[in-house]
Design an enzyme around this catalytic site. Structure first.
Site, mmCIF file in Angstrom:
data_model
loop_
_atom_site.group_PDB
_atom_site.id
_atom_site.type_symbol
_atom_site.label_atom_id
_atom_site.label_comp_id
_atom_site.label_asym_id
_atom_site.label_seq_id
_atom_site.Cartn_x
_atom_site.Cartn_y
_atom_site.Cartn_z
ATOM 1 N N HIS A 17 1.068 -13.166 -94.680
ATOM 2 C CA HIS A 17 -0.250 -12.740 -95.202
ATOM 3 C C HIS A 17 -0.188 -12.180 -96.626
ATOM 4 C CE1 HIS A 17 1.442 -8.910 -93.954
ATOM 5 N NE2 HIS A 17 0.485 -8.291 -94.608
ATOM 6 N N MET A 20 0.220 -16.216 -101.411
ATOM 7 C CA MET A 20 -1.066 -16.712 -101.928
ATOM 8 C C MET A 20 -1.898 -17.368 -100.830
ATOM 9 S SD MET A 20 -1.860 -19.413 -104.994
ATOM 10 C CE MET A 20 -1.024 -20.841 -104.318
ATOM 11 N N GLY A 22 -1.470 -17.186 -97.378
ATOM 12 C CA GLY A 22 -1.750 -16.270 -96.275
ATOM 13 C C GLY A 22 -2.876 -15.298 -96.616
ATOM 14 N N GLY A 111 2.589 -27.464 -94.262
ATOM 15 C CA GLY A 111 3.653 -28.162 -94.973
ATOM 16 C C GLY A 111 3.322 -28.335 -96.434
ATOM 17 N N SER A 112 3.557 -29.533 -96.943
ATOM 18 C CA SER A 112 3.382 -29.779 -98.371
ATOM 19 C C SER A 112 3.320 -31.279 -98.619
ATOM 20 C CB SER A 112 4.580 -29.191 -99.119
ATOM 21 O OG SER A 112 4.691 -29.762 -100.403
ATOM 22 N N SER A 113 2.664 -31.683 -99.719
ATOM 23 C CA SER A 113 2.557 -33.112 -100.025
ATOM 24 C C SER A 113 3.904 -33.713 -100.407
ATOM 25 C CB SER A 113 1.545 -33.345 -101.147
ATOM 26 O OG SER A 113 1.917 -32.641 -102.303
ATOM 27 N N CYS A 114 4.923 -32.883 -100.656
ATOM 28 C CA CYS A 114 6.234 -33.433 -101.027
ATOM 29 C C CYS A 114 6.980 -34.016 -99.824
ATOM 30 C CB CYS A 114 7.082 -32.404 -101.751
ATOM 31 S SG CYS A 114 7.616 -31.062 -100.707
ATOM 32 N N TYR A 141 13.318 -28.873 -99.497
ATOM 33 C CA TYR A 141 12.076 -28.263 -99.007
ATOM 34 C C TYR A 141 11.317 -29.279 -98.145
ATOM 35 C CZ TYR A 141 7.448 -26.009 -99.423
ATOM 36 O OH TYR A 141 6.239 -25.414 -99.174
ATOM 37 N N LYS A 145 10.070 -29.097 -94.223
ATOM 38 C CA LYS A 145 8.662 -29.201 -93.828
ATOM 39 C C LYS A 145 8.434 -30.381 -92.868
ATOM 40 C CE LYS A 145 6.873 -25.627 -95.731
ATOM 41 N NZ LYS A 145 6.309 -24.578 -94.857
ATOM 42 N N THR A 169 -1.883 -30.179 -100.731
ATOM 43 C CA THR A 169 -1.372 -30.646 -102.003
ATOM 44 C C THR A 169 -0.947 -29.442 -102.855
ATOM 45 O OG1 THR A 169 -1.906 -32.104 -103.831
ATOM 46 C CG2 THR A 169 -3.647 -30.607 -103.139
ATOM 47 N N HIS A 184 5.060 -22.579 -109.915
ATOM 48 C CA HIS A 184 4.547 -23.934 -110.058
ATOM 49 C C HIS A 184 3.923 -24.079 -111.448
ATOM 50 C CE1 HIS A 184 4.728 -23.673 -105.613
ATOM 51 N NE2 HIS A 184 5.106 -24.915 -105.746
ATOM 52 N N ASP A 274 10.718 -34.108 -114.531
ATOM 53 C CA ASP A 274 9.321 -34.488 -114.295
ATOM 54 C C ASP A 274 8.971 -34.405 -112.812
ATOM 55 O OD1 ASP A 274 8.148 -35.022 -116.716
ATOM 56 O OD2 ASP A 274 8.599 -37.166 -116.700
#
Ligand code: GFB
Length: 315
Positions: A17, A20, A22, A111-114, A141, A145, A169, A184, A274
């Site tokens: 919590h 960012m 949470g 999770g994450s878009s990666c 990572y 995920k 994302t 990021h 990149d």
């Protein structure tokens, strides 16, 4: 969209919590008539199994939103592969198995878009998972995920639990990490533009070529999508959570400079990676579930800059 899981009078644990995401989920849940539970580091280190399981047995939530994670930008992911793999695997394993042991029947894993292959078709459908090699800068990572979303599926299959996964994302917004080495791109560029404006510097440095495309979602939209899924979705497959549009990092830099009011030049540090060339996710599935984001990118950057000024920038 009909409600599968009502939040009214339920005990919802937001793990992570203080992060960012949470913190945004806590803000969003405030209007849902539920009891919000949190689990600070002082009560349990989520990478420690016994501590996590004891805390969950004690709290006995009706549902858990897993916003706890070891996260960072491209350089942090590339520099600390062991930390990103280990901590995320540990947090997921401890929370998911701990939830099952504590009788928690509803769980949302983030999770994450990666998780998708580096060269996945664009926009990326959920079905692209595990169809090709990952982006090397964040494969550690990503593997963690992917394991987390597979755990949610496995617990659903073996134990009949309503565990689901959402894949956001690239996120940004209030409460982000503005440390230039570990952050990021969005918070890094806001900070660089602001500090250059304040010091009168003529130039700021952007990592890489500026050509990679990225999709950004404001964290309050993300929290809204999470709550929507928690209430309405009970499927085996993970769900993408994005804004539906992407832009080159160079254009993002330009937009940030306009919002912040920095008029100098932008140079490139080509020694920095990149990362993946593009990772725009398909939003077809979440749209069909009756959800869409509300916050336009420029507005989101402007409010995040205000938050940065009030909470991070030195006077
Ligand atoms: O946001 P970011 O660190 O992560 O970088 P990823 C996105 C793009 O912005 C990359 C460029 O092409 C960076 O080279 N960039 C330009 C910068 N200037 C900067 C800068 O000052 N700082 C940073 N950080 N980037 C992360 C993954 O990938 O995205 C994580 O490593 C996770 O695993 C996260 O998935 C959402 O989008 O490349």
């Amino acid at each position: 969209m009909s409600e599968f899981f009502s939040l009214k009078a339920k005990k919802i644990l937001v793990a992570g919590h203080r992060g960012m995401v949470g913190a945004a989920v806590v803000r969003r849940l405030a209007s849902e008539g539920c009891e919000i539970l949190t689990l600070g580091r002082d009560k349990a280190d989520l990478t420690r199994q016994a501590e996590t399981e004891a805390a969950l047995a004690d709290l006995k939530p009706d549902a858990i939103v897993m916003a706890a994670a070891k996260v960072g930008g491209i350089l942090a992911n590339d520099t600390y592969p062991a930390t990103f793999l280990y901590e995320n695997l540990a947090i997921e394993t401890n929370l998911i198995e701990g939830a099952r042991r504590a009788g928690v029947t509803r769980f949302l894993m983030l999770g994450s878009s990666c998780i998708y292959p580096k060269l996945a078709p664009q926009p990326i459908p959920e079905s692209a998972l595990l169809t090709g090699p990952l982006e090397p800068t964040n494969e550690w990572y990503a593997i963690a995920k992917i394991a987390g979303l597979k755990m949610a599926q496995a617990y659903r299959r073996q134990y009949g639990l309503s565990y689901i996964s959402a894949m956001p994302t690239n996120l940004y917004g209030p409460g982000d990490n503005f440390d230039l080495n570990s952050s990021h791109v969005m918070p890094a560029l806001i900070r660089k533009a602001h500090e250059a404006k304040m010091s009168g510097a003529k130039e700021i440095v952007m990592w890489g070529t500026g050509t990679p495309l990225r999709e950004f979602l404001h964290v309050d939209d993300c929290a809204d999508g999470i709550v929507h899924l928690l209430k309405t979705y009970d499927g085996d497959e993970h769900v993408n959570l994005g804004s539906g549009t992407d832009l080159p990092i160079g254009d993002l830099m330009q937009m940030i400079c306009e919002v912040v009011g920095f008029n100098g030049t932008i140079s490139k540090d080509l020694s920095k990676p990149d990362g993946t060339p593009r990772k725009l996710m398909s939003g077809d599935k979440i749209k069909s579930l009756g959800w869409q984001p509300k916050i336009a990118l420029r507005d989101g950057i402007a409010s995040t800059y205000q938050w940065f000024l009030q909470n991070v920038a030195q006077p």
